[in-house]
Write an enzyme that holds these catalytic residues in place. Structure first.
Site, PDB file in Angstrom:
ATOM      1  N   ARG A  90     -19.246  55.675  45.341  1.00  0.00           N
ATOM      2  CA  ARG A  90     -19.822  55.957  44.019  1.00  0.00           C
ATOM      3  C   ARG A  90     -18.718  56.306  43.019  1.00  0.00           C
ATOM      4  O   ARG A  90     -18.735  55.844  41.876  1.00  0.00           O
ATOM      5  CB  ARG A  90     -20.822  57.099  44.120  1.00  0.00           C
ATOM      6  CG  ARG A  90     -21.367  57.530  42.767  1.00  0.00           C
ATOM      7  CD  ARG A  90     -22.304  58.705  42.878  1.00  0.00           C
ATOM      8  NE  ARG A  90     -22.854  59.058  41.575  1.00  0.00           N
ATOM      9  CZ  ARG A  90     -23.914  59.842  41.414  1.00  0.00           C
ATOM     10  NH1 ARG A  90     -24.519  60.359  42.457  1.00  0.00           N
ATOM     11  NH2 ARG A  90     -24.359  60.114  40.202  1.00  0.00           N
ATOM     12  N   ASN A 145     -30.854  53.448  44.982  1.00  0.00           N
ATOM     13  CA  ASN A 145     -30.419  52.793  43.754  1.00  0.00           C
ATOM     14  C   ASN A 145     -29.527  51.582  44.036  1.00  0.00           C
ATOM     15  O   ASN A 145     -28.847  51.540  45.058  1.00  0.00           O
ATOM     16  CB  ASN A 145     -29.641  53.795  42.883  1.00  0.00           C
ATOM     17  CG  ASN A 145     -30.558  54.712  42.112  1.00  0.00           C
ATOM     18  OD1 ASN A 145     -31.594  54.297  41.630  1.00  0.00           O
ATOM     19  ND2 ASN A 145     -30.173  55.975  41.995  1.00  0.00           N
ATOM     20  N   CYS A 165     -38.853  55.975  41.323  1.00  0.00           N
ATOM     21  CA  CYS A 165     -37.822  56.664  40.557  1.00  0.00           C
ATOM     22  C   CYS A 165     -38.418  57.973  40.048  1.00  0.00           C
ATOM     23  O   CYS A 165     -39.630  58.086  39.871  1.00  0.00           O
ATOM     24  CB  CYS A 165     -37.361  55.797  39.384  1.00  0.00           C
ATOM     25  SG  CYS A 165     -36.049  56.528  38.373  1.00  0.00           S
ATOM     26  N   HIS A 195     -34.374  52.602  35.209  1.00  0.00           N
ATOM     27  CA  HIS A 195     -33.296  53.218  34.423  1.00  0.00           C
ATOM     28  C   HIS A 195     -33.112  52.534  33.070  1.00  0.00           C
ATOM     29  O   HIS A 195     -32.039  52.589  32.476  1.00  0.00           O
ATOM     30  CB  HIS A 195     -31.982  53.238  35.205  1.00  0.00           C
ATOM     31  CG  HIS A 195     -32.008  54.204  36.352  1.00  0.00           C
ATOM     32  ND1 HIS A 195     -30.924  54.438  37.171  1.00  0.00           N
ATOM     33  CD2 HIS A 195     -33.009  55.009  36.829  1.00  0.00           C
ATOM     34  CE1 HIS A 195     -31.249  55.341  38.086  1.00  0.00           C
ATOM     35  NE2 HIS A 195     -32.518  55.694  37.890  1.00  0.00           N
ATOM     36  N   TYR A 241     -30.908  57.184  30.406  1.00  0.00           N
ATOM     37  CA  TYR A 241     -30.005  56.092  30.753  1.00  0.00           C
ATOM     38  C   TYR A 241     -29.755  55.164  29.569  1.00  0.00           C
ATOM     39  O   TYR A 241     -28.806  54.370  29.592  1.00  0.00           O
ATOM     40  CB  TYR A 241     -30.564  55.294  31.938  1.00  0.00           C
ATOM     41  CG  TYR A 241     -30.443  56.025  33.249  1.00  0.00           C
ATOM     42  CD1 TYR A 241     -29.263  55.968  33.995  1.00  0.00           C
ATOM     43  CD2 TYR A 241     -31.490  56.793  33.743  1.00  0.00           C
ATOM     44  CE1 TYR A 241     -29.143  56.648  35.193  1.00  0.00           C
ATOM     45  CE2 TYR A 241     -31.380  57.476  34.945  1.00  0.00           C
ATOM     46  CZ  TYR A 241     -30.199  57.401  35.661  1.00  0.00           C
ATOM     47  OH  TYR A 241     -30.074  58.086  36.843  1.00  0.00           O
TER      48      TYR A 241
END
Length: 416
Positions: A90, A145, A165, A195, A241
């Protein structure tokens, strides 16, 4: 009924355990199995999950295993919450796009594609095992995700899957608090892509409370989603987002000078692991609220109840478009408030405006190409997906990002 949690060694799991424990009897859950390749993590999270569920009044059996087939065998619901490559991957996803002047984030842009490329093949392998040995008509609930792309890949392969989500339930709780009402009294029209969503209606006592909320709390809501109040002029509330699209350059500058979210989460996880070592701990600790995934357990449990009972309740889920948004292909996966009964059907009445439709269409096209790249591999497919993304959209950027993505993620990309 058996529930399997793939990625059960995650620091998220105590959040989920609380929801399972409080609702196990109502849902008929008699077994929860945590599945994770990290056996050392399971040896900590497994007993903690058992203690949390006992504290919540559940006597359901709690076990853990690194054997995927054993874990999903006979399961009625398989919940996916895995992170291929862990926090290290990540952090790389958040870093390499910044070298090209693009936002570095784990679910959108080049970082989101990197995560999709290494995640989707693993998820599809898990899903094939579920198809073979889980209970007949078992549901796969995906919290992994990028949820929209992972869900599309699952549906493309014919799996019985739905994406979940926590953005919508977070807004529901926030709006209910502002209205001084219980969360269950408030329902939302939530619409867009994962998102990339907007809240278009806030239903309370048969009326739309959103205009009043914006009139009284526009500045506070704008601050919470880190966007200027002018973005709210169309009367809708964008997901946080959207700041990566509406404030891209400012986000790039901020991300270049501040610790990444992945670095922050890594520190929180280290703190959590220290707390999880306490074999008397039987509730989720406070730092877990800073980990992300707020209200995840409630959203997951409520959705599972509707999937299993077909009660027709409304949930924000990721599902096939099937003509609901006429400007997207039927095969696209959208995120929308939907009634979950014998069928899962969108329950939103307010359409998006032209500006929003344009952005949704562009990102949906990127997601289609990104899923193809994840399933079939190939440098050219990665380039095509990045070129289509509205946060990239230039040959030089797409080319540079493709090289960096493959270089940093090669160990998780067999075709590379």
């Amino acid at each position: 009924m058996k529930i399997a949690v793939v990625g059960g060694g995650s620091t998220y799991t105590p959040e989920l355990a609380e929801g399972f424990g409080a609702n196990a009897k109502a849902l008929g859950i008699d077994e929860v199995v945590l599945v994770d390749p990290a056996a050392d993590k399971l040896e900590v999270i497994g007993p903690l999950t058992r203690r949390i569920m006992r504290r919540q009044g559940s006597d359901a059996r709690v076990t853990w295993t690194s054997d995927l087939d054993r874990g999903v065998d006979g399961a009625a619901v398989v919940l996916l919450q895995l992170r291929v490559g862990g926090q290290d991957a990540r952090i790389q996803d958040e870093a390499f796009p910044l070298e090209c002047g693009c936002v570095g984030q784990e679910t959108t842009g080049a970082g989101g594609l990197a995560k999709a490329l290494r995640t989707i093949p693993v998820v599809l392998d898990i899903a094939e095992r579920v198809r073979r040995i889980a209970a007949p008509n078992a549901w796969i609930v995906d919290f992994t995700n990028p949820v929209g792309m992972v869900t599309r890949a699952l549906l493309d392969q014919g799996h019985r899957a739905v994406g979940l989500c926590n953005v919508a339930i977070g807004f529901q709780r926030r709006f209910a608090a502002l209205l001084d009402r219980a969360p269950e009294e408030v329902t939302l029209d939530h619409i867009g892509l994962n998102h990339l969503t907007w809240e278009t209606v806030v239903r309370l006592d048969g009326r739309d409370a959103l205009p009043d909320l914006l009139e009284q709390h526009r500045e506070a809501l704008a601050e919470e989603v880190d966007l200027p109040p002018e973005v709210f002029a169309d009367g809708l509330v964008p997901s946080y987002y959207l700041r990566y699209f509406y404030g891209h350059d400012a986000e790039v500058e901020r991300l270049r000078t501040a610790p990444s979210r992945g670095q922050e989460v890594a520190r929180i996880e280290a703190e959590l692991w220290d707390l999880y070592q306490d074999d008397t701990l039987d509730e989720k600790p406070e730092p877990l609220s800073r980990r992300g995934g707020a209200y995840y357990s409630q959203a997951a449990v409520d959705l599972m109840r509707s999937l299993l009972t077909e009660d027709g309740a409304v949930h924000a889920v990721n599902l096939r478009n099937r003509g609901f948004l006429p400007y997207l292909p039927d095969e696209a996966v959208i995120e929308v408030s939907a009634t979950v009964g014998a069928e899962i059907e969108p329950a939103v009445t307010t359409p998006l405006n032209a500006r929003q439709r344009g952005l949704v269409s562009a990102v949906a096209a990127y997601e289609e190409l990104g899923v193809a790249a994840a399933v079939h591999g190939g440098e050219r497919r990665v380039y095509e997906a990045l070129l289509a993304h509205p946060l990239v959209g230039q040959h030089d950027l797409a080319e540079g990002l493709t090289r960096r993505l493959i270089a940093t993620g090669r160990e998780h990309l067999p075709w590379a």
